[in-house]
Design a protein around this motif. Structure first.
Motif, PDB file in Angstrom:
ATOM      1  N   MET A   1       3.793  -2.985   5.068  1.00 50.78           N
ATOM      2  CA  MET A   1       3.708  -4.433   5.249  1.00 50.78           C
ATOM      3  C   MET A   1       2.367  -4.989   4.779  1.00 50.78           C
ATOM      4  SD  MET A   1       6.654  -5.155   6.411  1.00 50.78           S
ATOM      5  CE  MET A   1       6.472  -6.840   6.967  1.00 50.78           C
ATOM      6  N   THR A   2       1.557  -4.167   4.136  1.00 47.81           N
ATOM      7  CA  THR A   2       0.248  -4.616   3.650  1.00 47.81           C
ATOM      8  C   THR A   2       0.313  -4.744   2.138  1.00 47.81           C
ATOM      9  OG1 THR A   2      -0.810  -3.405   5.460  1.00 47.81           O
ATOM     10  CG2 THR A   2      -2.214  -4.139   3.645  1.00 47.81           C
ATOM     11  N   ARG A   3       0.384  -5.966   1.660  1.00 45.93           N
ATOM     12  CA  ARG A   3       0.530  -6.201   0.234  1.00 45.93           C
ATOM     13  C   ARG A   3      -0.802  -6.026  -0.487  1.00 45.93           C
ATOM     14  NH1 ARG A   3       5.208  -7.592  -1.524  1.00 45.93           N
ATOM     15  NH2 ARG A   3       6.805  -8.353  -0.084  1.00 45.93           N
ATOM     16  N   MET A   4      -0.711  -5.483  -1.688  1.00 41.92           N
ATOM     17  CA  MET A   4      -1.921  -5.280  -2.483  1.00 41.92           C
ATOM     18  C   MET A   4      -2.547  -6.606  -2.891  1.00 41.92           C
ATOM     19  SD  MET A   4      -2.655  -2.149  -2.637  1.00 41.92           S
ATOM     20  CE  MET A   4      -3.957  -2.381  -3.833  1.00 41.92           C
TER      21      MET A   4
ATOM     22  N   VAL B   1       0.831  -1.204   0.000  1.00 40.16           N
ATOM     23  CA  VAL B   1       0.000   0.000   0.000  1.00 40.16           C
ATOM     24  C   VAL B   1       0.868   1.257   0.000  1.00 40.16           C
ATOM     25  CG1 VAL B   1      -1.654   1.324   1.380  1.00 40.16           C
ATOM     26  CG2 VAL B   1      -1.983  -1.131   1.059  1.00 40.16           C
ATOM     27  N   LEU B   2       1.963   1.253   0.744  1.00 41.22           N
ATOM     28  CA  LEU B   2       2.816   2.438   0.789  1.00 41.22           C
ATOM     29  C   LEU B   2       3.380   2.759  -0.588  1.00 41.22           C
ATOM     30  CD1 LEU B   2       3.997   4.613   2.624  1.00 41.22           C
ATOM     31  CD2 LEU B   2       5.948   3.105   3.052  1.00 41.22           C
ATOM     32  N   ASP B   3       3.681   1.753  -1.415  1.00 45.91           N
ATOM     33  CA  ASP B   3       4.138   1.992  -2.784  1.00 45.91           C
ATOM     34  C   ASP B   3       3.091   2.767  -3.564  1.00 45.91           C
ATOM     35  OD1 ASP B   3       6.609   0.629  -2.555  1.00 45.91           O
ATOM     36  OD2 ASP B   3       5.609  -1.298  -2.861  1.00 45.91           O
ATOM     37  N   VAL B   4       1.827   2.393  -3.393  1.00 48.67           N
ATOM     38  CA  VAL B   4       0.750   3.054  -4.118  1.00 48.67           C
ATOM     39  C   VAL B   4       0.578   4.488  -3.632  1.00 48.67           C
ATOM     40  CG1 VAL B   4      -1.691   2.931  -4.731  1.00 48.67           C
ATOM     41  CG2 VAL B   4      -0.375   0.828  -4.454  1.00 48.67           C
TER      42      VAL B   4
ATOM     43  N   VAL C   1      -9.780   0.085  -2.048  1.00 49.14           N
ATOM     44  CA  VAL C   1      -8.880   0.152  -0.904  1.00 49.14           C
ATOM     45  C   VAL C   1      -9.010   1.546  -0.286  1.00 49.14           C
ATOM     46  CG1 VAL C   1      -6.515  -0.034  -0.092  1.00 49.14           C
ATOM     47  CG2 VAL C   1      -7.318  -1.504  -1.965  1.00 49.14           C
ATOM     48  N   THR C   2      -9.484   1.590   0.956  1.00 49.32           N
ATOM     49  CA  THR C   2      -9.691   2.846   1.653  1.00 49.32           C
ATOM     50  C   THR C   2      -8.577   3.044   2.681  1.00 49.32           C
ATOM     51  OG1 THR C   2     -12.091   2.640   1.398  1.00 49.32           O
ATOM     52  CG2 THR C   2     -11.295   4.197   3.063  1.00 49.32           C
ATOM     53  N   VAL C   3      -7.904   4.178   2.597  1.00 49.03           N
ATOM     54  CA  VAL C   3      -6.780   4.479   3.483  1.00 49.03           C
ATOM     55  C   VAL C   3      -7.127   5.725   4.296  1.00 49.03           C
ATOM     56  CG1 VAL C   3      -4.311   4.933   3.646  1.00 49.03           C
ATOM     57  CG2 VAL C   3      -5.199   3.526   1.770  1.00 49.03           C
TER      58      VAL C   3
END
Length: 334
Positions: A74-77, A32-35, A86-88
């Protein structure tokens, strides 16, 4: 070539905000951080997010993803369906600074209130020696990366603002438990401090903190519950409490626990001996046969007084006691 995914990201500051929708490219193996970083690079350069190591060891990128507190790095897509939105959102327990960044000063304030490791007297640094079993007991708690996800889900902090001044939270309960287990820590008041100053009694062990810990620390089972048991053994066990009231009357007047050392004059004025050695336990009086003189102590009511101390005062006046001594043997052997 990546695929387009639907993201909803909270945008705003301490005055308010809302969720904004984005279509963003996601490649195989990304987290998620990559996105979030791709969104910053391509669509919303002013998006605020806190991060550092991107390896799950600094705890900086804590956020709520689809309503669950997680580390963004650490949360993989791949854990989400391709059609799933995906709600952040930022951590809900702490005040928002901007976008996904929250103010977690509460935790650092609680860290300052917790007394640090107290070196043992007469042992110089470098001379500390511990058994391996003692090292392993507390090593689990030292894995904490201070992501504060456990603090975020703890309902005592999250749902009750009025509790915050008297409650440290699970992250600092494990710190207290670690120091209490440490064989070289010179302070012997960790349990009392956890009860009186950290608010250990507020925790009702729902294990939500354990469920979100990215380091898989068994916060509830290995730290909070054992600390609660040790506090109960010391304070509320009826046998221990009654025995202390009867045979150790020098400890009837318990002083309040304080995490901050008082000046000598102030301590003398308040009658506190918190930083002095406590009285030495005294043996119970026994007869010549090695048995207690009082065989049984009973009250004039069905149940004993509350171990929590209500309106009952010990020792009881003599007229309210009934001493039952062993009956001498009769001639027929009974």
């Amino acid at each position: 070539m990546g695929t387009k995914r639907h993201f909803r990201v909270w945008r705003g500051d301490d005055t308010g905000g809302s969720l904004e929708d984005f279509q963003v490219e996601v490649n195989e193996g990304e987290v998620v951080l990559d996105v979030i970083h791709r969104l910053q690079a391509t669509q919303t350069p002013d998006l605020a997010v806190r991060w550092n190591c991107k390896a799950g060891k600094c705890g900086s990128c804590s956020m709520e993803i689809n309503g669950k507190p997680r580390l963004g790095c650490m949360t993989r897509m791949s854990t989400f369906n391709e059609t799933e939105t995906v709600t952040v959102t930022p951590l809900r327990t702490f005040p928002v600074i901007r976008d996904l960044v929250t103010n977690v000063n509460f935790n650092y304030q609680k860290a300052r209130e917790l007394p640090a490791f107290a070196p043992p007297a007469g042992v110089a640094p470098g001379e500390y020696r511990m058994q391996q079993v003692d090292v392993e007991r507390s090593q689990e708690f030292r894995k904490c990366i201070e992501c504060f996800l456990c603090q975020n889900v703890c309902h005592v902090i999250r749902d009750h603002e009025e509790n915050k001044h008297a409650f440290s939270g699970p992250r600092f309960f494990i710190r207290a438990a670690e120091l209490d287990m440490h064989p070289l820590d010179a302070r012997d008041d960790r349990k009392e401090l956890a009860q009186a100053e950290q608010g250990l009694g507020y925790c009702n062990i729902t294990k939500c903190c354990t469920e979100v810990c990215p380091e898989h620390i068994k916060i509830t089972d290995n730290a909070i519950i054992p600390m609660k048991e040790r506090v109960v053994d010391r304070r509320y066990d009826p046998v221990t409490w009654l025995g202390r009231k009867i045979f150790r009357r020098d400890q009837l007047d318990e002083q309040p626990v304080s995490a901050s050392p008082k000046p000598a004059a102030a301590a003398a004025d308040s009658g506190s001996n918190w930083h002095q050695e406590g009285p030495v336990p005294q043996e119970a009086p026994v007869g010549a046969d090695g048995k207690l003189v009082v065989a049984e102590l009973t009250l004039d009511r069905a149940a004993a007084g509350s171990p929590f101390g209500d309106d009952q005062v010990f020792p009881l006046p003599p007229e309210q006691l009934r001493y039952q001594h062993p009956s001498p043997p009769t001639g027929d052997g009974h």
